[in-house]
Structure formats: C-alpha cells, structure tokens
Scaffold this motif. Sequence first.
Motif, PDB file in Angstrom:
ATOM      1  N   MET A   1       0.745  -1.158  -0.040  1.00  0.00           N
ATOM      2  CA  MET A   1       0.031   0.086  -0.016  1.00  0.00           C
ATOM      3  C   MET A   1       0.795   1.126   0.100  1.00  0.00           C
ATOM      4  O   MET A   1       1.915   1.373   0.645  1.00  0.00           O
ATOM      5  CB  MET A   1      -0.954   0.080   1.229  1.00  0.00           C
ATOM      6  N   THR A   2       0.353   2.148  -0.869  1.00  0.00           N
ATOM      7  CA  THR A   2       1.425   3.324  -0.829  1.00  0.00           C
ATOM      8  C   THR A   2       1.026   4.137   0.274  1.00  0.00           C
ATOM      9  O   THR A   2       0.062   4.216   0.943  1.00  0.00           O
ATOM     10  CB  THR A   2       0.910   4.132  -2.156  1.00  0.00           C
ATOM     11  N   SER A   3       2.065   5.041   0.706  1.00  0.00           N
ATOM     12  CA  SER A   3       1.838   5.991   1.627  1.00  0.00           C
ATOM     13  C   SER A   3       0.895   7.101   1.509  1.00  0.00           C
ATOM     14  O   SER A   3       0.226   7.581   2.441  1.00  0.00           O
ATOM     15  CB  SER A   3       3.207   6.697   1.955  1.00  0.00           C
ATOM     16  N   GLU A   4       0.529   7.276   0.374  1.00  0.00           N
ATOM     17  CA  GLU A   4      -0.330   8.350  -0.080  1.00  0.00           C
ATOM     18  C   GLU A   4      -1.711   7.711   0.114  1.00  0.00           C
ATOM     19  O   GLU A   4      -2.750   8.329   0.621  1.00  0.00           O
ATOM     20  CB  GLU A   4      -0.371   8.592  -1.677  1.00  0.00           C
ATOM     21  N   ARG A   5      -2.046   6.236  -0.359  1.00  0.00           N
ATOM     22  CA  ARG A   5      -3.314   5.648  -0.024  1.00  0.00           C
ATOM     23  C   ARG A   5      -3.624   5.339   1.669  1.00  0.00           C
ATOM     24  O   ARG A   5      -4.824   5.715   2.091  1.00  0.00           O
ATOM     25  CB  ARG A   5      -3.126   4.270  -0.749  1.00  0.00           C
ATOM     26  N   LEU A   6      -2.525   5.238   2.202  1.00  0.00           N
ATOM     27  CA  LEU A   6      -2.579   5.104   3.892  1.00  0.00           C
ATOM     28  C   LEU A   6      -3.102   6.475   4.433  1.00  0.00           C
ATOM     29  O   LEU A   6      -3.942   6.651   5.207  1.00  0.00           O
ATOM     30  CB  LEU A   6      -1.294   4.686   4.566  1.00  0.00           C
ATOM     31  N   ALA A   7      -2.441   7.546   4.092  1.00  0.00           N
ATOM     32  CA  ALA A   7      -2.727   8.828   4.360  1.00  0.00           C
ATOM     33  C   ALA A   7      -4.202   9.135   4.126  1.00  0.00           C
ATOM     34  O   ALA A   7      -5.011   9.712   4.794  1.00  0.00           O
ATOM     35  CB  ALA A   7      -1.946   9.837   3.926  1.00  0.00           C
ATOM     36  N   GLU A   8      -4.520   8.837   2.886  1.00  0.00           N
ATOM     37  CA  GLU A   8      -6.074   8.955   2.320  1.00  0.00           C
ATOM     38  C   GLU A   8      -6.791   8.159   3.291  1.00  0.00           C
ATOM     39  O   GLU A   8      -7.795   8.667   3.979  1.00  0.00           O
ATOM     40  CB  GLU A   8      -6.106   8.490   0.928  1.00  0.00           C
ATOM     41  N   ILE A   9      -6.620   6.906   3.729  1.00  0.00           N
ATOM     42  CA  ILE A   9      -7.439   6.066   4.534  1.00  0.00           C
ATOM     43  C   ILE A   9      -7.771   6.608   5.980  1.00  0.00           C
ATOM     44  O   ILE A   9      -8.585   6.902   6.585  1.00  0.00           O
ATOM     45  CB  ILE A   9      -7.048   4.731   4.736  1.00  0.00           C
TER      46      ILE A   9
END
Length: 57
Positions: A1-9
Amino acid sequence: MTSERLAEIESLPRPTTSADAVRCWNALQDLLRERDHLVNAQAETTAELATWTGSVA
C-alpha cells in the motif's frame, strides 16, 4: 500500500453519507487485502527460511 493511500485512509471522516460509507468500505477492503498479502508473504518467507536452515525437510 502506498503511503499516499494510507494517508487518504487515515484522513477519512466518520461516514455520514452513503458516499462516505462507500469510501470507508473501500478503504477497509484495501486494508484487508494488504493484510492478506502481508500474511501470505510472511508464510512464504517462513517456509523458505525453514527449508534453507534445514528445519523442514
């Protein structure tokens, strides 16, 4: 999982609309898929290490 997706979540608000609920459901599915990938990778690595060290014939 990308850090961007994790931040979005992590930034998802508590669902108050059906659109929010869908985004949260999709995020949950992403997290569960990531967990499954990590569990599978760990199992494969464990088996490879056991074979390499001779723990498993």
